[in-house]
Write a protein that holds these residues in place. Structure first.
Motif, short mmCIF file in Angstrom:
data_model
loop_
_atom_site.label_atom_id
_atom_site.label_comp_id
_atom_site.label_asym_id
_atom_site.label_seq_id
_atom_site.Cartn_x
_atom_site.Cartn_y
_atom_site.Cartn_z
N ARG A 28 0.83 -1.19 0.00
CA ARG A 28 0.00 0.00 0.00
C ARG A 28 0.87 1.24 0.00
O ARG A 28 1.71 1.43 0.87
N GLY A 29 0.66 2.11 -1.00
CA GLY A 29 1.39 3.37 -1.07
C GLY A 29 2.69 3.29 -1.82
O GLY A 29 3.28 4.33 -2.12
N ASP A 239 -1.82 -2.83 -4.33
CA ASP A 239 -1.65 -1.44 -3.90
C ASP A 239 -3.00 -0.74 -4.02
O ASP A 239 -3.33 -0.13 -5.03
N ASP A 240 -3.78 -0.84 -2.94
CA ASP A 240 -5.14 -0.28 -2.96
C ASP A 240 -5.13 1.23 -3.13
O ASP A 240 -6.04 1.79 -3.76
N GLN A 241 -4.14 1.89 -2.57
CA GLN A 241 -4.08 3.34 -2.68
C GLN A 241 -3.96 3.76 -4.15
O GLN A 241 -4.69 4.65 -4.62
N TRP A 242 -3.07 3.15 -4.88
CA TRP A 242 -2.87 3.49 -6.28
C TRP A 242 -4.10 3.12 -7.10
O TRP A 242 -4.52 3.86 -7.99
N ASN A 244 -7.16 3.16 -6.10
CA ASN A 244 -8.16 4.19 -5.85
C ASN A 244 -7.83 5.51 -6.55
O ASN A 244 -8.73 6.20 -7.04
N ILE A 245 -6.56 5.86 -6.61
CA ILE A 245 -6.17 7.09 -7.31
C ILE A 245 -6.54 7.00 -8.78
O ILE A 245 -7.12 7.94 -9.36
N GLY A 290 -7.52 10.43 1.85
CA GLY A 290 -7.49 8.97 1.95
C GLY A 290 -6.69 8.30 0.85
O GLY A 290 -6.35 7.13 0.97
N MET A 291 -6.37 9.04 -0.21
CA MET A 291 -5.59 8.49 -1.32
C MET A 291 -4.17 9.05 -1.36
O MET A 291 -3.42 8.75 -2.28
N GLY A 292 -3.84 9.89 -0.40
CA GLY A 292 -2.52 10.50 -0.40
C GLY A 292 -2.40 11.66 -1.36
O GLY A 292 -1.29 12.05 -1.74
#
Length: 342
Positions: A28-29, A239-242, A244-245, A290-292
């Motif tokens: 993640r991230g 990588d859930d963050q990416w 979501n982005i 929440g997505m950075g």
């Protein structure tokens, strides 16, 4: 794909990558961190796709898929120029993405279960609804495929297009007469020279081929889709963050179109009293945290690249005369429906 071709693709990507982290090492991230460190988003494309990804000697990379890459750069850096394009042949796309040499495939194969689940990949969104259709002569005045009657239809031989056309004829007991030809090029020539009354291929291909005909305005692409070929950006699993982005970059462009926010009025829209617009542009709330991303990530996308309609019209509607049809908003008879920023 030969080992040599894969090595060339990886070496080209390594020129601007800061590391060669493998797909299993992604956490993640990790993708966003790597992008910020390298100061650019790395996007894999299949070149030569008319309207989607092509390199212009004067203006550089352009197209619908390229603009999505620009939108990702805008969301992260507030600068739509901070991206790199890596050209990939179809067989190179998956291994190069899995290697970490690109962050996202913005021009990949249509979404299927096998591609989604069988190759440790994720389709983050559908950005374009494609499918097999028919190119016909406008003088025939056809409104839909059912009006084709006993028309002879050119289709590339030995492809899924030939199989889907045969299945369409069988299920509907249609009177169409398929004319398989060895390649797409020969199928197009067959249509152009009158060997066939119609040409069947993906709608995106038909629009591109129509634009190359001597008198494009004398030809129509029928509204019928006899197959489904949804397309969109593809990322690695893990990588859930990416993920979501990438997904919310697309949603932000759709929401902006629905709310009437475009590159030309986005600064004025910052003063809007409409709650949905204020949330979308980061005036109220912080929906990027929440997505950075920064709170105004959607504002950045629209400011630097535009909303979905602007991107579609710039690359497909204007140059190819492509109609929105399935790619219109749900409120205008299409399939696109994006969750709101809340």
């Amino acid at each position: 794909m030969t080992a040599h071709r894969l090595a060339v693709a990886l070496l080209a990507a390594a020129a601007f990558l800061s590391s060669a982290a493998s797909a299993p090492a992604q956490t993640r991230g990790a993708t966003l961190d790597a992008i910020k460190k390298r100061d650019a988003v790395a996007c894999g494309v299949t070149p030569g796709a008319t309207g989607f990804a092509f390199e212009d000697e004067r203006t550089g990379w352009r197209g619908f898929d390229v603009d999505f890459c620009r939108a990702l750069a805008a969301a992260i850096f507030d600068d739509g120029r901070k991206f790199r394009i890596v050209q990939l042949a179809p067989k190179e796309r998956v291994p190069v993405l899995q290697s970490g040499a690109v962050d996202v495939l913005v021009g990949g194969a249509p979404w299927t279960e096998a591609r989604d689940a069988g190759q440790r990949l994720l389709y983050a969104a559908i950005t374009f609804h494609d499918g097999q259709s028919f190119l016909t002569h406008r003088k025939l005045g056809l409104a839909s495929a059912k009006d084709l009657g006993e028309a002879t239809v050119c289709v590339p031989q030995g492809t899924s297009l030939e199989l889907d056309l045969a299945e369409y004829i069988r299920q509907r007991k249609a009177q169409l007469k398929p004319r398989p030809l060895p390649s797409l090029e020969e199928a197009v020539k067959g249509y152009e020279t009158g060997v066939c009354d119609a040409l069947s291929a993906e709608a995106t291909v038909l629009y591109a081929e129509r634009a190359r005909l001597p008198q494009p305005e004398e030809h129509d692409i029928l509204p019928d889709m006899i197959s489904k070929a949804p397309r969109g950006p593809i990322v690695r699993q893990g990588d859930d963050q990416w993920f979501n982005i990438v997904r919310w970059t697309h949603f932000a462009m759709l929401d902006a179109e629905e709310l009437g926010v475009a590159s030309g009025n986005v600064d004025e829209a910052l003063k809007s009293e409409t709650p949905d617009i204020r949330r979308l542009l980061g005036v109220d709330g912080d929906h990027g945290e929440g997505m950075g991303l920064e709170a105004d990530f959607a504002y950045r996308i629209v400011k630097h690249v535009g909303n979905y309609a602007e991107v579609f019209d710039r690359n497909l509607g204007g140059p190819l005369g492509m109609e929105r049809r399935l790619n219109a908003l749900w409120s205008k008879g299409g399939l696109f429906y994006a969750p709101p920023m809340r």
